[in-house]
Enzyme design. Structure first.
Site, PDB file in Angstrom:
ATOM      1  CG  ASN A 167     -14.779   9.604 -10.042  1.00 34.92           C
ATOM      2  OD1 ASN A 167     -14.926   9.029  -8.958  1.00 34.92           O
ATOM      3  ND2 ASN A 167     -15.659   9.505 -11.029  1.00 34.92           N
ATOM      4  CG  HIS A 197      25.839 -23.349 -16.305  1.00 33.58           C
ATOM      5  ND1 HIS A 197      24.738 -23.408 -17.135  1.00 33.58           N
ATOM      6  CD2 HIS A 197      26.838 -22.784 -17.052  1.00 33.58           C
ATOM      7  CE1 HIS A 197      25.049 -22.936 -18.322  1.00 33.58           C
ATOM      8  NE2 HIS A 197      26.312 -22.541 -18.304  1.00 33.58           N
ATOM      9  CB  SER A 219      17.097 -24.569  14.381  1.00 32.30           C
ATOM     10  OG  SER A 219      16.327 -25.721  14.662  1.00 32.30           O
ATOM     11  CE  LYS A 249      20.161 -25.102   9.868  1.00 29.21           C
ATOM     12  NZ  LYS A 249      18.808 -25.617   9.606  1.00 29.21           N
ATOM     13  CD  GLU A 261      16.218 -19.100   4.570  1.00 33.40           C
ATOM     14  OE1 GLU A 261      15.482 -20.067   4.369  1.00 33.40           O
ATOM     15  OE2 GLU A 261      16.882 -18.967   5.608  1.00 33.40           O
ATOM     16  CE  LYS A 297      -7.644   4.761  -3.329  1.00 29.27           C
ATOM     17  NZ  LYS A 297      -8.221   4.013  -4.464  1.00 29.27           N
TER      18      LYS A 297
HETATM   19  N1  ARG Z   1     -12.731   5.310  -2.755  1.00 28.46           N
HETATM   20  C1  ARG Z   1     -12.801   5.564  -4.141  1.00 28.46           C
HETATM   21  C2  ARG Z   1     -11.573   5.019  -4.867  1.00 28.46           C
HETATM   22  O1  ARG Z   1     -10.652   4.739  -4.222  1.00 28.46           O
HETATM   23  C3  ARG Z   1     -12.883   7.046  -4.371  1.00 28.46           C
HETATM   24  C4  ARG Z   1     -13.573   7.423  -5.624  1.00 28.46           C
HETATM   25  C5  ARG Z   1     -14.998   7.033  -5.528  1.00 28.46           C
HETATM   26  N2  ARG Z   1     -15.786   7.531  -6.619  1.00 28.46           N
HETATM   27  C6  ARG Z   1     -16.963   7.086  -6.857  1.00 28.46           C
HETATM   28  N3  ARG Z   1     -17.586   7.570  -7.866  1.00 28.46           N
HETATM   29  N4  ARG Z   1     -17.559   6.145  -6.146  1.00 28.46           N
HETATM   30  O2  ARG Z   1     -11.551   4.860  -6.060  1.00 28.46           O
END
Ligand code: ARG
Length: 458
Positions: free
Chosen positions: A107, A153, A274, A280, A287, A322
């Protein structure tokens, strides 16, 4: 890793559902740096023999080499980047590897890795913002004193220098860079030592760890340290706002590159054809970049929603932080780089811009200002000029076709010099206040930006 307590292996579906190594391996080198600093602190507190510490450091270095060379074998059954590296270390060096996780939890480990990654990533994105600013400055300089209509506008409003229009984006990007720098600073706090949520009975010198990793500060609440992801929200917010600015720049580009406007030419290298219509030439980069603001916003909303209502401290939901964060960094980074390249090769069609800006209606306000200078209140002046605009419209001509008599029929304050007001360059030259688009001001600001960007570190 938790064999002691469990009698059954995790189901194959749990493994596939819960694994994060397929994406968090991206944190690997930061994870190793964090482990090296943690091991050093364990050694300093004599929880590791000097020989064990040396074995750990060497083992981690050799894993880092394998990862860099693309030779490391990632195992989904080991769930995440942290356990993959720890298992590989123990396989390599034996017993000493099993001591590395002393006084540490995944953690605080994952929070540390993500902060290290973000510090590096924000620096890279700021550099990419600088690159786009430089490219826009180059295009602005190539515009010289070229005038184009400014719009409100999306109706032609008043003349501006093309350079002034581009410099508006350079200003926006400067604030974006500032927000990214701030996000990097907010991430610059060490969580390691928070353990799972309540620290450890084996206390390590956290300031020593922070120094090793170059963190500016040490977190002051272990529960906050493992559960806080607001630094990631700030990063995603900075990316989303930058993406919003890019989408506006791209929309202007799409308009300017259209046959209706025809102000800006994009290189063949940055446009597509195109499959059906041979004539084109499409501004796909602009875009796509405009479209990608959608995922940049989505990533921010995704993480905010994941975090909403989570009880303290760590919950597995946090693993969902992530992918949005990685995606925003990649999406924004790629957009900044390709836009810099595209604008670097773009060319102005100054004749088209001049023709569009030649419309005398664009300087109608200057007639109102003329009357104000002669003492008429602005509201009345506005009305007088409005009547003249309507009159020239009825006659099917432009303001320039009106005679001095026509003007004086509406206001005796008009004199022969009123006609000179209808020149776009003259109008611009009179706009001299700070931030206004007179050519002198714009040139000065361009020079200022040139210097600022040549010396900018952040
Ligand atoms: N892969 C987990 C995350 O990205 C890592 C931490 C996991 N901790 C746990 N107590 N399962 O958060």
């Amino acid at each position: 890793m938790w064999h002691g307590r469990f009698s059954k292996d995790p189901s194959a579906r749990l493994r596939a559902y819960g694994e994060s190594v397929s994406f968090d391996r991206r944190l690997a080198l930061h994870d190793i740096a964090g482990s090296q600093a943690h091991a050093a602190a364990l050694g300093k507190a004599r929880w590791l023999q000097p020989s064990e510490l040396k074995a750990i450091q060497r083992g981690l270095e050799s894993i880092a080499r394998e990862i860099r060379a693309g030779k490391f074998i990632w195992r989904e059954e080991l769930e995440d980047v942290h356990m993959n590296i720890e298992a590989a270390l123990t396989e390599k060096i034996g017993a000493a590897g099993a001591k590395l996780h002393t006084a540490r939890s995944r953690n605080d480990q994952v929070a540390t890795d993500l902060r290290l990654w973000m510090r590096e990533e924000t620096a890279g994105l700021v550099a990419a913002v600088r690159g786009l600013q430089k490219s826009l400055i180059g295009l602005a300089v190539r515009g010289g004193d070229a005038i184009m209509p400014g719009y409100t506008h999306l109706q032609r409003a008043q003349p501006v220098l093309a350079a002034h229009h581009l410099l508006a984006y350079v200003e926006m990007l400067e604030r974006d860079a500032g927000r990214l720098v701030d996000a990097g600073r907010r991430a610059d706090v060490l969580p390691l030592g928070a353990g799972a949520l309540a620290g450890s009975t084996i206390a390590l010198d956290r300031r020593f760890i922070a120094r090793q990793l170059g963190f500016a500060a040490v977190s002051q609440n272990s529960m906050d340290a493992v559960s806080d992801r607001d630094f990631a929200c700030e990063f995603l917010s900075a990316c989303a706002i930058t993406g919003m600015h890019l989408s506006r720049l791209c929309e202007d580009t799409v308009l300017w590159a259209s046959s209706e406007f025809g102000f800006l030419g994009l290189s063949d290298a940055h446009t597509t054809g195109s499959s059906l219509m041979p004539q084109k030439k499409n501004p796909d980069i602009a875009e796509l970049c405009r479209g990608k603001s959608g995922r940049l916003y989505g990533n921010l909303v995704s993480l905010l929603t994941t975090l909403k209502g989570l009880p303290l401290a760590y919950n597995r939901d946090l693993q969902e932080d992530k992918e949005p964060v990685f995606d925003s960094a990649d999406t924004l980074g790629a957009s900044l780089v390709i836009l810099a390249e595209m604008f670097g090769a773009a060319t102005w069609d100054k004749a088209r811009m001049a023709a569009a800006a030649d419309d005398a209606l664009l300087v109608a306000t200057d007639w109102a200002d003329y009357l104000v200078r002669k003492g008429l209140p602005f509201r009345e002046a506005h009305k007088v000029v409005g009547t003249l605009v309507a009159l020239s419209g009825q006659r099917g001509g432009t303001l320039r076709d009106l005679s001095l008599g026509d003007l004086q029929a509406e206001s005796k304050l008009f004199k022969a010099d009123a006609m000179k007001c209808l020149d776009a360059m003259r109008s611009l030259q009179a706009r001299t206040a700070e931030g206004a688009p007179s050519p002198q001001r714009v040139r000065a600001r361009l020079a200022w930006w040139g210097q600022r960007l040549a010396s900018a570190k952040s």
